[in-house]
Design a protein around this motif. Structure first.
Motif, short mmCIF file in Angstrom:
data_model
loop_
_atom_site.label_atom_id
_atom_site.label_comp_id
_atom_site.label_asym_id
_atom_site.label_seq_id
_atom_site.Cartn_x
_atom_site.Cartn_y
_atom_site.Cartn_z
N ARG A 51 -4.16 -13.99 -24.07
CA ARG A 51 -3.47 -14.58 -22.91
C ARG A 51 -3.04 -16.00 -23.23
NH1 ARG A 51 -5.61 -12.41 -17.39
NH2 ARG A 51 -6.15 -10.30 -18.02
N GLY A 52 -1.77 -16.16 -23.50
CA GLY A 52 -1.24 -17.48 -23.81
C GLY A 52 -0.34 -17.43 -25.04
N ARG A 53 -0.01 -18.64 -25.50
CA ARG A 53 0.84 -18.79 -26.69
C ARG A 53 -0.04 -19.04 -27.91
NH1 ARG A 53 5.99 -19.24 -25.88
NH2 ARG A 53 6.49 -20.44 -27.74
N ILE A 54 0.49 -18.70 -29.06
CA ILE A 54 -0.20 -19.01 -30.31
C ILE A 54 0.69 -19.91 -31.16
CG2 ILE A 54 -1.58 -16.90 -30.33
CD1 ILE A 54 0.38 -15.81 -32.46
N THR A 55 0.07 -20.61 -32.06
CA THR A 55 0.79 -21.47 -32.99
C THR A 55 0.50 -21.00 -34.41
OG1 THR A 55 0.63 -23.37 -31.51
CG2 THR A 55 1.04 -23.84 -33.83
N ILE A 56 1.55 -20.74 -35.14
CA ILE A 56 1.42 -20.31 -36.54
C ILE A 56 1.91 -21.46 -37.41
CG2 ILE A 56 2.28 -18.72 -38.30
CD1 ILE A 56 2.52 -16.62 -36.07
N VAL A 57 1.12 -21.80 -38.42
CA VAL A 57 1.50 -22.85 -39.37
C VAL A 57 1.73 -22.18 -40.71
CG1 VAL A 57 0.80 -24.99 -40.49
CG2 VAL A 57 0.11 -24.54 -38.12
N ARG A 58 2.93 -22.36 -41.24
CA ARG A 58 3.30 -21.79 -42.54
C ARG A 58 3.72 -22.93 -43.46
NH1 ARG A 58 3.96 -16.51 -42.57
NH2 ARG A 58 5.34 -16.53 -44.35
N THR A 59 3.67 -22.68 -44.74
CA THR A 59 4.13 -23.70 -45.69
C THR A 59 5.59 -23.45 -46.05
OG1 THR A 59 3.50 -22.44 -47.64
CG2 THR A 59 1.82 -23.89 -46.68
N ALA A 103 -0.22 -33.38 -37.03
CA ALA A 103 0.83 -33.55 -36.01
C ALA A 103 1.11 -32.21 -35.30
CB ALA A 103 2.10 -34.09 -36.64
N VAL A 104 1.15 -31.13 -36.04
CA VAL A 104 1.36 -29.81 -35.44
C VAL A 104 0.21 -29.47 -34.51
CG1 VAL A 104 1.45 -27.33 -35.94
CG2 VAL A 104 2.81 -28.91 -37.30
N LEU A 105 -1.00 -29.72 -34.97
CA LEU A 105 -2.19 -29.43 -34.14
C LEU A 105 -2.18 -30.25 -32.86
CD1 LEU A 105 -4.18 -27.94 -36.43
CD2 LEU A 105 -5.78 -28.97 -34.86
N LYS A 106 -1.87 -31.53 -32.95
CA LYS A 106 -1.83 -32.39 -31.76
C LYS A 106 -0.81 -31.86 -30.76
CE LYS A 106 -3.41 -36.78 -33.61
NZ LYS A 106 -3.04 -38.19 -33.95
N THR A 107 0.35 -31.48 -31.23
CA THR A 107 1.39 -30.94 -30.35
C THR A 107 0.92 -29.65 -29.70
OG1 THR A 107 3.12 -31.92 -31.72
CG2 THR A 107 3.78 -30.13 -30.27
N ALA A 108 0.31 -28.78 -30.49
CA ALA A 108 -0.12 -27.47 -29.96
C ALA A 108 -1.26 -27.60 -28.95
CB ALA A 108 -0.55 -26.57 -31.12
N LEU A 109 -2.12 -28.57 -29.13
CA LEU A 109 -3.28 -28.70 -28.26
C LEU A 109 -3.01 -29.53 -27.01
CD1 LEU A 109 -6.05 -29.18 -30.97
CD2 LEU A 109 -5.53 -27.12 -29.64
N ASN A 110 -1.89 -30.21 -26.96
CA ASN A 110 -1.56 -31.00 -25.74
C ASN A 110 -0.84 -30.18 -24.73
OD1 ASN A 110 -2.78 -33.37 -26.54
ND2 ASN A 110 -0.98 -34.05 -27.66
#
Length: 110
Positions: A51-59, A103-110
């Protein structure tokens, strides 16, 4: 004999070409554990969507193909998600490009 021949080709042809006889058993154990982990991941099927959005980090060096590999992840969520691409490759992105990941993590967690 056939196994020994395959093992020699594996060691000579890849990143394990610098292994010694002393380190080979440890590396083979590591490869086996990786294999078991990836089999478990591949066979996992969630019982209900997340339930919700996910964030995928790729190189940036992640393999690209005609099939969107991220869509499988989004299919298991109620709200889809976002893909963020950071510099580097699988072996160095957390060491050499950690600021981008933070930076990606901060954006995703806010």
């Amino acid at each position: 004999f056939r196994f020994a021949k395959q093992l020699r080709q594996f060691v000579r042809g890849g990143s394990y070409s610098n292994l010694s006889r002393a380190t080979l058993p440890l590396q083979m154990k590591h490869e086996y554990i990786d294999y078991k982990i990836f089999r478990a991941i591949d066979s996992y099927r969630p019982s209900a969507p997340f339930r919700g959005r996910i964030t995928i980090v790729r190189t940036a060096a992640s393999p690209r193909g005609e099939i969107d590999v991220n869509q499988e992840w989004f299919d298991h969520t109620t709200e889809g998600g976002d893909v963020h691409v950071v510099s580097g490759h699988h072996g160095n992105w957390l060491d050499d490009h950690i600021d981008e990941f933070i930076a990606v993590l901060k954006t995703a967690l806010n």
